[in-house]
Design a protein around this motif. Structure first.
Motif, mmCIF file in Angstrom:
data_model
loop_
_atom_site.group_PDB
_atom_site.id
_atom_site.type_symbol
_atom_site.label_atom_id
_atom_site.label_comp_id
_atom_site.label_asym_id
_atom_site.label_seq_id
_atom_site.Cartn_x
_atom_site.Cartn_y
_atom_site.Cartn_z
ATOM 1 N N ALA A 159 0.840 -1.210 0.000
ATOM 2 C CA ALA A 159 0.000 0.000 0.000
ATOM 3 C C ALA A 159 0.870 1.253 0.000
ATOM 4 O O ALA A 159 0.641 2.192 -0.790
ATOM 5 C CB ALA A 159 -0.920 -0.017 1.224
ATOM 6 N N ALA A 160 1.900 1.258 0.867
ATOM 7 C CA ALA A 160 2.794 2.430 0.927
ATOM 8 C C ALA A 160 3.499 2.635 -0.396
ATOM 9 O O ALA A 160 3.627 3.772 -0.887
ATOM 10 C CB ALA A 160 3.803 2.247 2.055
ATOM 11 N N ALA A 161 3.960 1.524 -0.991
ATOM 12 C CA ALA A 161 4.690 1.637 -2.262
ATOM 13 C C ALA A 161 3.800 2.183 -3.374
ATOM 14 O O ALA A 161 4.228 3.032 -4.174
ATOM 15 C CB ALA A 161 5.238 0.268 -2.665
ATOM 16 N N VAL A 162 2.542 1.724 -3.402
ATOM 17 C CA VAL A 162 1.616 2.194 -4.447
ATOM 18 C C VAL A 162 1.376 3.708 -4.289
ATOM 19 O O VAL A 162 1.423 4.468 -5.265
ATOM 20 C CB VAL A 162 0.288 1.397 -4.392
ATOM 21 C CG1 VAL A 162 -0.781 2.055 -5.247
ATOM 22 C CG2 VAL A 162 0.514 -0.029 -4.840
ATOM 23 N N ILE A 163 1.171 4.135 -3.042
ATOM 24 C CA ILE A 163 0.944 5.568 -2.798
ATOM 25 C C ILE A 163 2.169 6.390 -3.222
ATOM 26 O O ILE A 163 2.055 7.416 -3.899
ATOM 27 C CB ILE A 163 0.603 5.820 -1.308
ATOM 28 C CG1 ILE A 163 -0.749 5.181 -0.971
ATOM 29 C CG2 ILE A 163 0.563 7.312 -0.998
ATOM 30 C CD1 ILE A 163 -1.053 5.141 0.525
ATOM 31 N N VAL A 164 3.350 5.920 -2.845
ATOM 32 C CA VAL A 164 4.571 6.669 -3.184
ATOM 33 C C VAL A 164 4.773 6.709 -4.703
ATOM 34 O O VAL A 164 5.134 7.749 -5.269
ATOM 35 C CB VAL A 164 5.800 6.054 -2.466
ATOM 36 C CG1 VAL A 164 7.091 6.677 -2.965
ATOM 37 C CG2 VAL A 164 5.694 6.255 -0.966
ATOM 38 N N ASN A 185 -4.133 17.628 -5.147
ATOM 39 C CA ASN A 185 -2.795 17.026 -5.080
ATOM 40 C C ASN A 185 -2.622 16.055 -3.898
ATOM 41 O O ASN A 185 -1.586 16.010 -3.257
ATOM 42 C CB ASN A 185 -1.708 18.105 -4.992
ATOM 43 C CG ASN A 185 -1.748 19.039 -6.171
ATOM 44 O OD1 ASN A 185 -2.192 18.650 -7.264
ATOM 45 N ND2 ASN A 185 -1.300 20.263 -5.983
ATOM 46 N N ILE A 186 -3.656 15.280 -3.637
ATOM 47 C CA ILE A 186 -3.601 14.353 -2.499
ATOM 48 C C ILE A 186 -2.498 13.292 -2.672
ATOM 49 O O ILE A 186 -1.763 13.008 -1.724
ATOM 50 C CB ILE A 186 -4.979 13.679 -2.276
ATOM 51 C CG1 ILE A 186 -6.015 14.741 -1.883
ATOM 52 C CG2 ILE A 186 -4.906 12.587 -1.196
ATOM 53 C CD1 ILE A 186 -5.818 15.367 -0.518
ATOM 54 N N PRO A 187 -2.335 12.687 -3.873
ATOM 55 C CA PRO A 187 -1.276 11.646 -3.999
ATOM 56 C C PRO A 187 0.107 12.165 -3.626
ATOM 57 O O PRO A 187 0.826 11.503 -2.867
ATOM 58 C CB PRO A 187 -1.344 11.257 -5.483
ATOM 59 C CG PRO A 187 -2.739 11.553 -5.886
ATOM 60 C CD PRO A 187 -3.129 12.780 -5.111
ATOM 61 N N ARG A 191 2.298 10.993 -0.437
ATOM 62 C CA ARG A 191 3.658 10.472 -0.644
ATOM 63 C C ARG A 191 4.646 11.192 0.275
ATOM 64 O O ARG A 191 5.459 10.567 0.956
ATOM 65 C CB ARG A 191 4.077 10.679 -2.101
ATOM 66 C CG ARG A 191 5.507 10.308 -2.386
ATOM 67 C CD ARG A 191 5.991 11.043 -3.611
ATOM 68 N NE ARG A 191 6.041 12.472 -3.357
ATOM 69 C CZ ARG A 191 7.113 13.225 -3.597
ATOM 70 N NH1 ARG A 191 8.177 12.687 -4.085
ATOM 71 N NH2 ARG A 191 7.094 14.507 -3.355
ATOM 72 N N GLN A 192 4.536 12.536 0.318
ATOM 73 C CA GLN A 192 5.456 13.321 1.140
ATOM 74 C C GLN A 192 5.278 13.007 2.626
ATOM 75 O O GLN A 192 6.256 12.931 3.370
ATOM 76 C CB GLN A 192 5.227 14.821 0.876
ATOM 77 C CG GLN A 192 6.432 15.697 1.190
ATOM 78 C CD GLN A 192 7.693 15.224 0.475
ATOM 79 O OE1 GLN A 192 7.670 14.902 -0.704
ATOM 80 N NE2 GLN A 192 8.795 15.157 1.204
#
Lengths: 234, 292
Positions: A159-164, A185-187, A191-192
């Motif tokens: 999940a973290a990798a997909v978001i990043v 700009n949520i993605p 990510r940040q």
């Protein structure tokens, strides 16, 4: 005696160099520069050792006809060719100012030592770039294994990798802003947040542990408690 | 900033050599010569190093007296025996990779210490141990260490100097050579311990593809995710430095680990205290650490 002298030297230099780190006095700075110079002097000796062991290793391979022994000839050819072109006419070796007995070499070299540079640019650089580019494929195969959501940890990682990944790609924000009525700009923001909070915290934890480990290991070495690197157990 | 001593020195020179010299000195005087013997700006770092060192030395001193020292189980180090046993059963060599560090790097020394312990076991089991090096000085130290380990185990005949060899100092040429060895020789166990850079995943993935059991360890935090993904066991951060003590079980080395734990406890307590104080609006802890 064979082990005591290195241990005493290790202790003296360890303590002195640690104290030098906290002293801006010119004497300390001079001492630090001097010791660094000693370290640099070891370099050429290491080069000789390296060349001798490399030649020995491949000579043994050829002599014993071990599997793929023919490739050892390539090592010798590469070494001889680069030394022949690099050593007498290398850019750090007087440039065009060759001694008289080497002047006949000039036709090989050209004004900018093109042959040596050509070999470097067209043989070594592409081969290293090829190895480096393999990394892309290895990252893909490693990611495939790591992101198989079989456990809770692997699922969180996925999940973290997909978001990043979505946050890193500009199209992520563009699609989100077009399709979603909520937020902008949520993605990239998500990510940040992942990079600045969970990621950075874990990295700092590891760095703190490493720093303490380095100090602990250094103390063991300076005081001669850890001496297995000298050979032998005790 | 020119110190008072330097200004006095320049003034005396000007008095002795006259006004013409003053101009020359003013032009050539060094911009920043610090004549202090102690950098006061580093006082807190110095004190923390001293405090932490004292904790470690105290723990080592206590450990000398004997007594049981509890060290948490480290899976990667427990697996060392399993990896060596597997290689022995399969009749395949063990490949030990020390990374690209030089002999002065602490991670390389830690890796060499682990290698010493591994060599003792391979000497016992007569398992071939292959060590490709990328630094000639590391090569010579490693040869001495492994030779001494085989001698200590009473197996000098099993030691082969040709199994520990120099490959190249070039990063990717080294990776290519070691990858080639993995594919040709198919080692049953691969140890990747030390300092690694971009070649870490290239090596670990190739080791994975030949079916070797892989135990990695590095202090490079940027390479750890690659090792965790591609290797069976990974020593994270300080576990690499603890490995020698863990494997040898020497009380004095274990004592230093205890001191390390005290340091970690202090840092952890500082973090918790800082968070609590920040939450209630007291900011001197964060201000202090910003200034340090």
């Amino acid at each position: 005696m064979r082990r005591q002298v290195p241990l005493i030297l290790c202790f003296l230099f360890g303590i002195v160099m640690m104290l030098v780190e906290f002293s801006p006095h010119p004497v300390s700075e001079g001492l630090r520069a001097e010791v660094i110079e000693w370290d640099l002097i070891i370099g050429p000796f290491a080069l000789v050792i390296g060349v001798v062991t490399l030649v020995h290793t491949h000579w043994i391979r050829i002599r014993r006809r071990v599997e793929h022994w023919q490739y050892s000839y390539l090592v010798f050819i590469g070494m001889i060719v680069m030394v022949a072109f690099g050593l007498p006419m290398g850019p750090k070796n007087g440039g065009n100012e060759l001694p008289k007995w080497l002047e006949w070499f000039k036709w090989f070299k050209g004004p900018e030592n093109e042959v040596f540079v050509w070999f470097f640019d067209n043989v070594q650089v592409p081969m290293e770039a090829t190895m480096f580019s393999l990394l892309a494929f290895f990252i893909a195969s490693a990611s495939y294994r790591a992101f198989r959501a079989r456990t809770l940890e692997a699922t969180l990682l996925l999940a973290a990798a997909v978001i990043v990944m979505i946050g890193n790609a500009p199209i992520g924000d563009v699609l989100w802003n077009e399709l979603s009525p909520v937020g902008e700009n949520i993605p990239s923001t998500a990510r940040q947040w992942i990079l600045d909070n969970p990621n950075l915290s874990s990295r700092r934890g590891i760095i703190l542990g490493v720093s303490l480990g380095v100090i602990s290991q250094s103390i063991r070495i300076i005081f001669g408690i850890e001496r297995s690197y000298l050979g032998g157990g005790d | 900033m020119i110190s008072k001593k330097l200004i006095l020195f320049l003034f005396l020179l000007a008095v002795v050599f006259g006004p013409s010299c003053t101009i020359a000195i003013a032009q050539e005087a060094p911009a920043d010569v610090d004549t202090r013997w102690f950098h006061t700006g580093k006082i807190w770092i110095f004190l923390s190093v001293v405090l932490f060192s004292c904790a470690i030395i105290f723990s080592i001193y206590r450990a000398r007296g004997g007594g049981d020292i509890f060290i948490r189980r480290i899976a990667g180090l427990e697996a060392v025996d399993e990896a060596i046993g597997r290689s022995t059963e399969m009749g395949r060599p063990i490949l030990y990779i020390l990374g690209l560090g030089q002999v002065g790097d602490v991670a390389t020394i830690a890796s060499m210490n682990i290698l010493g312990q591994v060599a003792r076991k391979t000497a016992d089991y007569e398992t071939p141990l292959r060590v490709p090096c990328n630094d000639p000085i590391v090569l010579n130290v490693v040869r001495e260490m492994v030779k001494a380990a085989y001698l200590d185990e009473g197996r000098p005949d099993a030691y082969s100097e040709d199994d520990i060899f120099f490959v190249t100092e070039s990063q990717f040429a080294y990776a290519a050579a070691v990858d080639g060895m993995m594919v040709r020789e198919k080692p049953a166990a691969v140890f990747l311990q030390g300092t690694f850079y971009a070649e870490s995943l290239i090596l670990a993935e190739t080791g994975n593809s030949v079916g070797a059991i892989q135990i990695a360890g590095s202090d490079s935090d940027s390479q750890l995710p690659f090792f965790i993904t591609a290797c069976d066991y990974t020593l994270i951060g300080e576990e690499l430095y603890a490995a020698s003590a863990y494997l040898s079980r020497e009380p004095m080395l274990l004592g230093s680990l205890k001191g390390q734990d005290y340091g970690k406890f202090l840092i952890f307590a500082g973090i918790v205290l800082g968070v609590i104080l920040e939450l209630v609006g007291i900011t001197w802890v964060s201000t202090f650490f910003k200034e340090v």
